[in-house]
Design a protein around this motif. Structure first.
Motif, short mmCIF file in Angstrom:
data_model
loop_
_atom_site.label_atom_id
_atom_site.label_comp_id
_atom_site.label_asym_id
_atom_site.label_seq_id
_atom_site.Cartn_x
_atom_site.Cartn_y
_atom_site.Cartn_z
N UNK A 95 -52.64 -24.33 -0.18
CA UNK A 95 -52.95 -23.22 0.69
C UNK A 95 -51.69 -22.39 0.86
N UNK A 96 -51.86 -21.11 1.04
CA UNK A 96 -50.67 -20.27 1.21
C UNK A 96 -49.91 -20.66 2.47
N UNK A 97 -48.60 -20.53 2.39
CA UNK A 97 -47.74 -20.84 3.53
C UNK A 97 -46.65 -19.80 3.59
N UNK A 98 -46.46 -19.26 4.77
CA UNK A 98 -45.39 -18.30 4.97
C UNK A 98 -44.05 -19.03 4.87
N UNK A 99 -43.11 -18.51 4.10
CA UNK A 99 -41.82 -19.20 3.95
C UNK A 99 -41.09 -19.44 5.26
N UNK A 100 -41.23 -18.55 6.23
CA UNK A 100 -40.52 -18.71 7.50
C UNK A 100 -41.28 -19.58 8.49
N UNK A 132 -31.63 -26.48 8.36
CA UNK A 132 -32.03 -25.08 8.50
C UNK A 132 -33.53 -24.85 8.48
N UNK A 133 -34.31 -25.91 8.55
CA UNK A 133 -35.77 -25.76 8.52
C UNK A 133 -36.37 -25.84 9.90
N UNK A 134 -37.45 -25.12 10.07
CA UNK A 134 -38.23 -25.22 11.31
C UNK A 134 -39.33 -26.24 11.07
N UNK A 135 -39.68 -27.01 12.09
CA UNK A 135 -40.66 -28.08 11.94
C UNK A 135 -41.50 -28.20 13.20
N UNK A 136 -42.77 -28.56 13.02
CA UNK A 136 -43.68 -28.92 14.10
C UNK A 136 -44.25 -30.28 13.72
#
Length: 192
Positions: A95-100, A132-136
């Motif tokens: 599925x598409x994922x926004x890089x940010x 440097x990554x964002x995570x949930x």
């Protein structure tokens, strides 16, 4: 006395190290199904100590089932395999994922430090952010260490990097997996 008063009945000792030692003393009115949940020394020790008092032995994987008769060959005729697991698609739909966008990660399982190592989950968040990554990170499940883990992760929950959703139905867990970018398993050992 509790089991004998309810006879005829079936007792599943599972991981109960405190009470399972009674199995050799139970009458024929209490049938016993021992479940070997994990490829671990503790479970094989339980099989060696108590297996001959069980009416049936269930292994949760073929690998575990292959090892049970090594521990005690007399158990082979009483051994069955009932695998753990969930059905998986033959192929994963990308599925598409926004890089940010934050990396959406799911942990689903028993919330316990011993075996499951849930205390490593906040480190997964910290290590991802340090790179440097964002995570949930979503935690699905319940267990003995849920409240200590919630307390430890309160700052992460407050800023949206982690959330706890409790126990969900199998359908809801599979939907959470499908919506995630990754699933994390921090276990020290498993039965699969």
């Amino acid at each position: 006395r509790h089991l004998e008063e309810r006879a005829p009945c079936v007792y599943f000792p599972n991981d109960d190290a405190h009470h399972s030692c009674i199995t050799p003393m139970l009458s024929d009115g209490v049938r016993i199904v021992g479940v070997v949940h994990s490829d671990s020394t503790w479970h094989y020790d339980q099989v060696a100590r108590l297996g001959r008092s069980w009416d049936a032995v269930v292994a949760v994987s073929h690998a575990i089932a292959a090892h049970v008769p090594v521990v005690d060959p007399a158990l082979a005729p009483r051994l069955s395999v009932i695998p753990y697991g969930v059905p998986v698609a033959e192929r994963v739909l990308l599925r598409p994922r926004e890089p940010a966008a934050p990396l959406r990660v799911v942990y689903a399982g028993r919330v316990a430090s011993l075996q499951k190592r849930v205390s490593d989950l906040p480190r997964v968040v910290a290590d991802t952010e340090a790179r440097g990554g964002a995570i949930e990170l979503t935690v699905i499940g319940d267990g003995a260490d849920l409240e200590p883990l919630r307390a430890q992760c309160a700052p992460l929950v407050a800023r949206g990097a982690m959330r706890f959703v409790g126990t969900l139905s199998n359908t809801a867990v599979l939907a959470a997996f499908a919506a995630a970018d990754a699933v994390v398993l921090t276990s020290e050992f498993e039965g699969l």
